[in-house]
Design an enzyme around this catalytic site. Structure first.
Site, mmCIF file in Angstrom:
data_model
loop_
_atom_site.group_PDB
_atom_site.id
_atom_site.type_symbol
_atom_site.label_atom_id
_atom_site.label_comp_id
_atom_site.label_asym_id
_atom_site.label_seq_id
_atom_site.Cartn_x
_atom_site.Cartn_y
_atom_site.Cartn_z
ATOM 1 N N ASP A 173 -10.003 9.861 4.602
ATOM 2 C CA ASP A 173 -9.687 9.638 2.808
ATOM 3 C C ASP A 173 -10.768 8.081 2.491
ATOM 4 O O ASP A 173 -9.666 7.090 2.642
ATOM 5 C CB ASP A 173 -8.163 8.852 3.986
ATOM 6 N N GLY B 208 0.482 -1.093 0.050
ATOM 7 C CA GLY B 208 -0.441 0.335 -0.052
ATOM 8 C C GLY B 208 1.031 1.301 -0.290
ATOM 9 O O GLY B 208 2.119 1.280 -0.169
#
Ligand SMILES: *[C@@H]1O[C@H](CO)[C@@H](O)[C@H](O)[C@H]1NC(C)=O
Ligand SMILES: *[C@@H]1O[C@H](CO)[C@@H](O)[C@H](O)[C@H]1NC(C)=O
Ligand SMILES: *[C@@H]1O[C@H](CO)[C@@H](O)[C@H](O)[C@H]1NC(C)=O
Ligand SMILES: *[C@@H]1O[C@H](CO)[C@@H](O)[C@H](O)[C@H]1NC(C)=O
Ligand SMILES: *[C@@H]1O[C@H](CO)[C@@H](O)[C@H](O)[C@H]1NC(C)=O
Ligand SMILES: *[C@@H]1O[C@H](CO)[C@@H](O)[C@H](O)[C@H]1NC(C)=O
Ligand SMILES: *[C@@H]1O[C@H](CO)[C@@H](O)[C@H](O)[C@H]1NC(C)=O
Length: 717
Positions: free
Chosen positions: A638, A519
């Site tokens: 987010d 990620g």
């Protein structure tokens, strides 16, 4: 010392001096009237014969006019100023003389003309039919002008013509059938025009033709079968047209052919097996067509072949290993549905460019001990190659192995030489670099070097985690208070079954084999515990753990997730936070992120609108919980398709709470912008004041196909 200079000056001076300007013969007068020669003419039959670029025969009649490259003298003047009254003129060259206007029909009166060059001018207008009267003409160069109209049929009478060059001169219409009459034509170049229609089959009567360029036009239809009659053809370029049909097998009769370019057309069907008969072929380019079928192994008999371009077609099947017998300089097979593996023969010396990218090639990168690879530019990207990277790339200039299924460590010198982009998209390649899974220590020397600190750290860790686990288990308090133990490593008991050593064992100490993705920070590992339960582990790389913001968001995630529980918020089962070991343990979400699902051709279709609406409801429910049921409310900050995970039943969970924060209603309304730009709440990205979180309700029965899009809009305000 200065004498040669003085001498040449004197010669010039004499020429200029001997020129009284009266009683000129007709030919000289015609020259003079153009103004392209200054009045330095002769006073007799011979005078003009010594003007610049003029030659005469014994009788004083002009045979050659050569003012090529004399830019300036005729600058943007009309060509017709030159009266075409030169019955003995054999050679006329006004190339780059920069005349404009059209070619006057009187040009047909130059009955002796054998050479005519009007190239690199600004000539316009139609091509004169009368030029066809020049039956002695051997060479005609009209290229790089801006004519109108098409090639007149009458030019079929140019029986002596050996070379016709009309590149980039803006002519259109069809190639006249009569071109087949030019029996002595050896060079024909009509490149970069607007010629349309079919390639006339009469071309096949040009038995002297050795060079044929018809590329970059608008030619249609098939390549005529009769082209196989051009026994003397050495160069054939039909590139960048709209030619269709298949490659005629008769091409194989072009036994002198050295360069064959048929790329960027609409050719289909197979590459004819007979192409192997072209024993003098050096370059074969069939790029960017719709050719299908197998790569013919007969190509391997063309021993002169040096450049083979078959890229961007629909060629299937394996690469024939016989091609490896050729001494190819370039082999480009990219962008085809080629499968099978790379034959060792193809991979070895001495080609300089090997491009097999964007295919479906499997198997390992072939290598044989002690066998050099002299490839200097190697592109194997976007295939399905497996196995380790062999240690054979030392002499390679560029290499691209990205987007394959390679595994194992990337040798350091390769990353240093070629950069990480050449290796991305290989899930199981490891390197101590952001975007790659960490490599396990495997080298024996390295182990020996580092064994003591590692063992020490591991022992400490194990002991610490275990102690903590036991302590927590006894306490029987599943949620840990991270703020208190923030600097310590912690792990808590999940159903009494997860322990630190289980995790180390299940992942073989975070072996890259268990890495399922990387990620923004850290890698995600899939681990199956002894109980059979599958979990996901997010681990910070050593280097990343030293970045304070990563460290902070990791701890933040633990803090937030350990305090909340909701069926649509990813479950944190445990964590280990320590300088040397930072990982979080989550429930395993089998289908991965929404972003990933959308990217997959099959998966995106499977996720129909009904399922998408359900996903939105799941997320809305989770956000509602965060905003209304948590005290203080929590804002995620987010929400993006990358942070929405799906389990095997396509139930959605919000993940990645690294930037989330509790909202203290009493504190200032201003907030710093964090998260993924474009997904954060619009109020935030606009730097306006931040309102109390309020979820926009989604209608329970909404099946609006655009509902997904509104996901972006409703996230947090
Ligand atoms: C020739 O070129 C000059 C300068 O560009 C231009 O003024 C003139 O119109 C042109 N003549 C023809 C016939 O194209
Ligand atoms: C064609 O070329 C040949 C050989 O060069 C020559 O003998 C013949 O005269 C040429 N034909 C014409 C029509 O010029
Ligand atoms: C080739 O030339 C011959 C005569 O020289 C003629 O009969 C025939 O039709 C021509 N072929 C083509 C395809 O134009
Ligand atoms: C090649 O030319 C010969 C005669 O010269 C002919 O018989 C044969 O059919 C041609 N081959 C192809 C593939 O057209
Ligand atoms: C390659 O593709 C062809 C056609 O799709 C298929 O028949 C063949 O089995 C494939 N070969 C390999 C080695 O995958
Ligand atoms: C690549 O190969 C592996 C194993 O050979 C296979 O499981 C996988 O589906 C292949 N991937 C693609 C995209 O063909
Ligand atoms: C390798 O290929 C990938 C994908 O086509 C591209 O993104 C990358 O920039 C290439 N790497 C290099 C070093 O050219």
């Amino acid at each position: 010392m200065a004498s040669p200079l003085v001498l040449s000056f004197v010669t010039t001076a004499i020429v200029v001096a001997v020129v009284p300007a009266y009683s000129l013969p007709t030919e000289a007068e015609a020259l003079l009237r153009t103004g392209w020669w200054s009045s330095n003419g002769g006073d007799n039959t011979w005078g003009h014969c010594i003007w610049q670029g003029i030659s005469c025969n014994k009788a004083g009649s002009i045979t050659r006019i050569d003012r090529h490259g004399a830019v300036g003298s005729g600058f943007f003047d009309k060509l017709e100023k030159l009266k075409f009254c030169f019955p003995n003129l054999v050679y006329l060259n006004l190339a780059q003389f920069v005349v404009n206007g059209s070619i006057p029909p009187q040009i047909g009166d130059l009955s002796s003309l054998e050479y005519l060059d009007l190239s690199y001018n600004s000539l316009t207008g139609e091509l004169p039919r009368s030029l066809g009267k020049l039956t002695r003409l051997k060479e005609l160069k009209l290229h790089d002008n801006s004519f109108q109209g098409s090639i007149p049929m009458d030019w079929g009478n140019l029986k002596s013509l050996m070379s016709l060059k009309m590149m980039s001169c803006n002519i259109g219409g069809p190639i006249p059938y009569e071109i087949g009459n030019l029996k002595n034509l050896s060079v024909l170049s009509l490149t970069k025009n607007k010629l349309s229609g079919l390639i006339p089959s009469s071309l096949s009567n040009l038995s002297s033709l050795s060079v044929l360029y018809l590329d970059s036009n608008l030619l249609q239809g098939p390549i005529p079968h009769e082209i196989g009659n051009l026994k003397n053809l050495q160069v054939l370029s039909l590139t960048r047209n709209k030619l269709g049909g298949s490659i005629p097998s008769s091409l194989s009769n072009l036994s002198s052919l050295s360069l064959l370019y048929l790329d960027s057309n609409l050719l289909q069907g197979p590459i004819p097996h007979e192409i192997g008969n072209l024993k003098n072929l050096k370059v074969l380019s069939l790029t960017t067509n719709k050719l299908s079928g197998l790569i013919p192994s007969s190509l391997s008999t063309v021993s002169s072949l040096s450049d083979l371009y078959l890229d961007s077609n629909l060629l299937q099947g394996p690469i024939p290993r016989e091609i490896g017998n050729l001494n190819l300089r370039v082999l480009s097979l990219s962008n085809n549905p080629i499968n099978g593996s790379i034959p060792l023969e193809v991979f070895t010396c001495p080609s300089s460019t090997l491009d097999l990218s964007h295919n479906f090639i499997e198997g390992e990168i072939p290598h044989r001990d002690g066998n050099c690879v002299f490839v200097s530019n190697l592109d194997l990207s976007h295939n399905n190659l497996t196995g380790m990277i062999p240690d054979i790339f030392e002499a390679v200039d560029t290499v691209n192995l990205s987007y394959n299924s390679l595994q194992g460590p990337i040798p350091h010198y390769l990353i240093d030489s070629f950069g990480p982009d050449s290796f991305r998209g290989n899930k199981h390649l490891c390197a101590n670099l952001p975007g790659f899974c960490d490599c396990p220590a495997s080298n024996k020397v390295q182990i020996a070097k580092t064994i003591i600190p590692i063992v020490g750290i591991l022992a400490l860790l194990l002991l610490g985690c275990l102690l903590y686990f036991i302590f927590k288990a006894k306490d029987n308090i599943p949620e840990s208070n991270v703020t208190k133990n923030g600097d310590l490593f912690s792990i808590w008991n999940f159903d009494g079954r997860i322990a630190f050593q289980d995790i180390i064992k299940a992942t073989e100490d975070f072996n890259f084999r268990y890495c399922i993705g990387t990620g923004g920070y850290g890698s995600v590992y899939r681990a199956q515990l002894p109980t059979g339960k599958i979990i996901a582990l997010k681990k910070l790389h050593r280097r990343e753990a030293e970045v304070p913001t990563f460290d902070k968001s990791f701890k933040n995630e633990v803090k937030i997730l350990s305090e909340i529980r909701h069926k649509n918020i990813v479950k944190l089962h445990g964590f280990c936070l320590h300088d040397r070991c930072m990982f979080l343990i989550y429930e395993y979400m089998a289908r991965g992120s929404l972003l990933r699902v959308f990217a997959g051709d099959v998966e995106a279709v499977e996720l129909d609108w009904i399922k998408r609406v359900q996903i939105i409801k799941d997320i809305a429910s989770a956000l509602s919980y965060l905003h209304h049921d948590c005290h203080p409310p929590i804002v995620h900050r987010d929400i993006s398709s990358n942070n929405i995970l799906l389990n095997s039943n396509l139930e959605a969970c919000i993940s990645d709470f690294g930037t989330a924060r509790p909202l203290d209603p009493d504190s200032s309304n201003q907030t710093m912008l964090v998260g993924t730009y474009g997904y954060v709440a619009p109020d935030l990205s606009d730097h306006r004041s931040f309102p109390l979180p309020q979820i926009v309700e989604i209608e329970q029965k909404s099946e609006d196909p655009h509902a997904l899009i509104s996901l972006k809009g409703f996230c947090e305000n």
